[in-house]
Design a protein around this motif. Structure first.
Motif, PDB file in Angstrom:
ATOM      1  N   GLU A   1       0.827  -1.204   0.000  1.00  0.00           N
ATOM      2  CA  GLU A   1       0.000   0.000   0.000  1.00  0.00           C
ATOM      3  C   GLU A   1       0.864   1.258   0.000  1.00  0.00           C
ATOM      4  OE1 GLU A   1      -3.604   2.138   2.576  1.00  0.00           O
ATOM      5  OE2 GLU A   1      -3.064   0.024   2.940  1.00  0.00           O
TER       6      GLU A   1
ATOM      7  N   LYS B   1      -3.843   1.702  -3.608  1.00  0.00           N
ATOM      8  CA  LYS B   1      -3.674   0.837  -2.439  1.00  0.00           C
ATOM      9  C   LYS B   1      -3.054  -0.513  -2.788  1.00  0.00           C
ATOM     10  CE  LYS B   1      -7.159   2.722   0.687  1.00  0.00           C
ATOM     11  NZ  LYS B   1      -8.310   2.419   1.585  1.00  0.00           N
TER      12      LYS B   1
ATOM     13  N   ASP C   1      -2.498  -2.463 -13.265  1.00  0.00           N
ATOM     14  CA  ASP C   1      -3.587  -1.699 -12.651  1.00  0.00           C
ATOM     15  C   ASP C   1      -2.970  -0.723 -11.657  1.00  0.00           C
ATOM     16  OD1 ASP C   1      -5.923  -0.702 -11.602  1.00  0.00           O
ATOM     17  OD2 ASP C   1      -6.446  -2.516 -10.484  1.00  0.00           O
TER      18      ASP C   1
ATOM     19  N   THR D   1      -1.322  -1.649  -6.333  1.00  0.00           N
ATOM     20  CA  THR D   1      -0.965  -1.599  -7.750  1.00  0.00           C
ATOM     21  C   THR D   1      -0.505  -2.977  -8.217  1.00  0.00           C
ATOM     22  OG1 THR D   1      -0.389   0.745  -7.730  1.00  0.00           O
ATOM     23  CG2 THR D   1       0.677  -0.624  -9.398  1.00  0.00           C
TER      24      THR D   1
ATOM     25  N   HIS E   1      -3.498   1.121  -8.983  1.00  0.00           N
ATOM     26  CA  HIS E   1      -4.398   1.363  -7.851  1.00  0.00           C
ATOM     27  C   HIS E   1      -3.588   1.921  -6.683  1.00  0.00           C
ATOM     28  CE1 HIS E   1      -7.287   0.691  -4.624  1.00  0.00           C
ATOM     29  NE2 HIS E   1      -8.220   0.503  -5.554  1.00  0.00           N
TER      30      HIS E   1
ATOM     31  N   SER F   1       2.407   1.539  -3.444  1.00  0.00           N
ATOM     32  CA  SER F   1       1.345   1.833  -4.414  1.00  0.00           C
ATOM     33  C   SER F   1       0.961   3.305  -4.363  1.00  0.00           C
ATOM     34  CB  SER F   1       0.122   0.957  -4.139  1.00  0.00           C
ATOM     35  OG  SER F   1       0.397  -0.403  -4.378  1.00  0.00           O
TER      36      SER F   1
END
Length: 236
Positions: free
Chosen positions: A20, A58, A54, A60, A56, A23
């Motif tokens: 997280e 939180k 992706d 990735t 993201h 990310s």
């Protein structure tokens, strides 16, 4: 190059999920998007190239595209045992620079004249991690918890052992003693130096006395000088 430290990555897996924290850094700070190429290091010699699947903030997701094992592996092993400095920032500076130059293991030793006898290694390890990312190294140096000098002297070590001290005794030059592409353990004492009794104990334990030049060096400077000399001699 966007480089991430991923110590839990498995080379056989085609995908990897960034933590997280990483990310958030990748997406919110670096503004990376799907399709962006990144590099990963695992601290064990693995250097990975990956593409963001992706982005993201939180979690990735990365697709691994290539792996290089033993990335920039050095031809020797260097273990420095150094007394922690009273000013912790000086120790932090040493760890950062030694990691950038090249080091494999660091032991924090507590001797009779040590001005600092307790060290929290969590922050120090973060400094080492930042330094391997900055200098693009795939090997993460091991930072051992503080140990008394006497305990370290009793630990087995398969390689050459040296002690740098300021006592007016005969000392050797590393360039004359170093067996190239070997394994080395070097002792660096506190600001007040090792005591004569500690020096004698080290000599009896198989350590050879060495000089790091004519100047009287601070602890962290002496440790960095030893790190540089050994790396330099092994590059020749």
């Amino acid at each position: 190059m966007q480089l991430f430290y991923t110590p839990d990555i498995e080379p056989a897996h085609p995908q990897y999920f960034l933590s997280e924290e990483e990310s958030k850094h990748a997406v919110r700070v670096l503004r990376l998007e799907a399709g962006s190429e990144v590099q990963l290091i695992d601290g064990r010699g693995g250097f990975y190239t990956a593409v963001i699947h992706d982005a993201h903030p939180k979690r990735t997701i990365l697709n691994i595209t290539s792996v290089v094992n033993g990335f920039n592996q050095r031809n020797h092993y260097l273990h420095l045992a150094v007394a922690p400095t009273k000013n912790i920032e000086r120790l932090e500076w040493f760890l950062e620079k030694a990691t950038e130059i090249g080091i494999d293991e660091i032991s924090l030793i507590i001797s009779h004249r040590s001005e600092r006898k307790e060290v929290k290694t969590d922050r120090l390890n973060k400094i080492i991690t930042a330094a391997i990312k900055q200098s693009i190294k795939a090997y993460h140096p091991v930072l051992n918890e503080p140990v008394k000098l006497g305990q370290l002297l009793q630990q087995p070590f398969n390689g050459q052992k040296f002690i740098a001290h300021c006592e007016p005794r005969d000392k050797l030059n590393l360039r004359d003693e170093l067996a190239l592409q070997g394994r080395y353990l070097v002792l660096i004492g506190p600001e007040g130096d090792f005591t004569p009794a500690e020096i004698e104990s080290a000599l009896q334990s198989g350590f050879k006395p060495i000089t790091l030049g004519e100047s009287r060096l601070r602890t962290e400077t002496a440790a960095l000088e030893a790190c540089f000399e050994i790396n330099f001699l092994n590059r020749l």
